[in-house]
Design a protein around this motif. Structure first.
Motif, PDB file in Angstrom:
ATOM      1  N   ARG A  47      40.264  35.077  42.360  1.00 52.02           N
ATOM      2  CA  ARG A  47      40.134  34.867  43.798  1.00 52.02           C
ATOM      3  C   ARG A  47      38.733  34.418  44.183  1.00 52.02           C
ATOM      4  N   LEU A  90      45.698  27.963  45.854  1.00 59.63           N
ATOM      5  CA  LEU A  90      46.899  28.789  45.997  1.00 59.63           C
ATOM      6  C   LEU A  90      47.264  29.466  44.678  1.00 59.63           C
ATOM      7  N   TRP A  93      44.841  32.281  43.809  1.00 54.54           N
ATOM      8  CA  TRP A  93      44.942  33.446  44.688  1.00 54.54           C
ATOM      9  C   TRP A  93      46.219  34.238  44.429  1.00 54.54           C
ATOM     10  N   THR A  94      47.321  33.527  44.164  1.00 50.13           N
ATOM     11  CA  THR A  94      48.628  34.189  44.082  1.00 50.13           C
ATOM     12  C   THR A  94      49.192  34.293  42.669  1.00 50.13           C
ATOM     13  N   GLN A  96      51.164  32.250  41.496  1.00 52.14           N
ATOM     14  CA  GLN A  96      52.557  31.821  41.665  1.00 52.14           C
ATOM     15  C   GLN A  96      52.889  30.795  40.580  1.00 52.14           C
TER      16      GLN A  96
END
Length: 236
Positions: A47, A90, A93-94, A96
């Motif tokens: 992050r 993104l 941070w995630t 994903q």
């Protein structure tokens, strides 16, 4: 405008330094990811890198949108490298998997091509154009290395299909926008002026089809080794 002596020269000293930074930085970020045993430390590092990427790119994006710098053909964040750093934030941070897949495919194929055959005709370091172009690309490549070989978010066929669909959709959108605005975002409406791999793929629009076939085949080859492993992709 700087003199010719002050301008960036492909495969000049600054270009070779940057190429070395690509490799050294990618190896370093992958190593840092592998050394992180504490999940909280890993999340904090990822992050922090996401925030650093934002702090680097957002002021430059705002700068490009200022009236004194505005150019409809250059200022909008519509090139794939612009989208790549946003997706990288993104993904960091995630974690994903689908966002990480985009960073993997874009960061390890399309972004390096932009660095090897740069469409960059501007002053050399330390001009803001130089810092923006090269910093943006390097951060995406380093993020791809960190997430894939450091954190361990592996590509999958689902991620491959998602990246292919997003990239083709982006290309179609850029064709429509370029036609309306008279621009050439993504070089989908004409080839860049500098030498590139597109020069080997025929004229417009044929090079678009050739690039799509070659690119998707290359991405498939970059996916296959990971899917052969017994371990499944690490979930986000």
């Amino acid at each position: 405008m700087g003199s010719l002596a002050d301008r960036f020269v492909p495969y000049g000293p600054s270009h070779w330094v940057l190429m070395a930074l690509i490799v050294v930085g990618a190896v370093a970020f992958a190593a840092v990811g592998r050394w992180q045993r504490d999940p909280r430390t890993a999340v904090l590092f990822a992050r922090t890198l996401a925030v650093a990427t934002l702090l680097f790119n957002v002021p430059l994006l705002i700068y490009r949108l200022l009236p004194a710098q505005w150019d409809v053909g250059e200022s909008l964040p519509l090139h794939l490298c612009d989208l790549a750093w946003m997706v990288a934030v993104l993904a960091l941070w995630t974690r994903q998997p689908l966002a990480s897949a985009l960073v993997y495919y874009w960061g390890l194929t399309l972004t390096p091509q932009a660095l090897i055959t740069p469409a960059f005709d501007a002053p050399d370091f330390p001009h803001v154009d130089f810092i923006e172009f090269w910093g943006q690309h390097l951060l995406v490549i380093w993020t791809a290395a960190y997430l894939t070989w450091g954190v361990g978010i592996r590509p999958s066929w689902r991620g491959y299909r998602f990246a292919a669909a997003v990239t083709v959709g982006w290309g179609a959108a850029m064709l429509a926008f370029n036609s309306w605005a008279g621009t050439n975002y993504g070089f989908v409406s004409r080839k860049p002026d500098n030498p590139s791999l597109l020069d080997l793929m025929g004229g417009w629009p044929w090079y678009l089809g050739v690039a799509a076939v070659v690119g998707l085949a290359g991405w498939a080859l970059l996916t296959w080794p990971w899917t052969r492993r017994s371990a499944s992709p690490i979930p986000g």
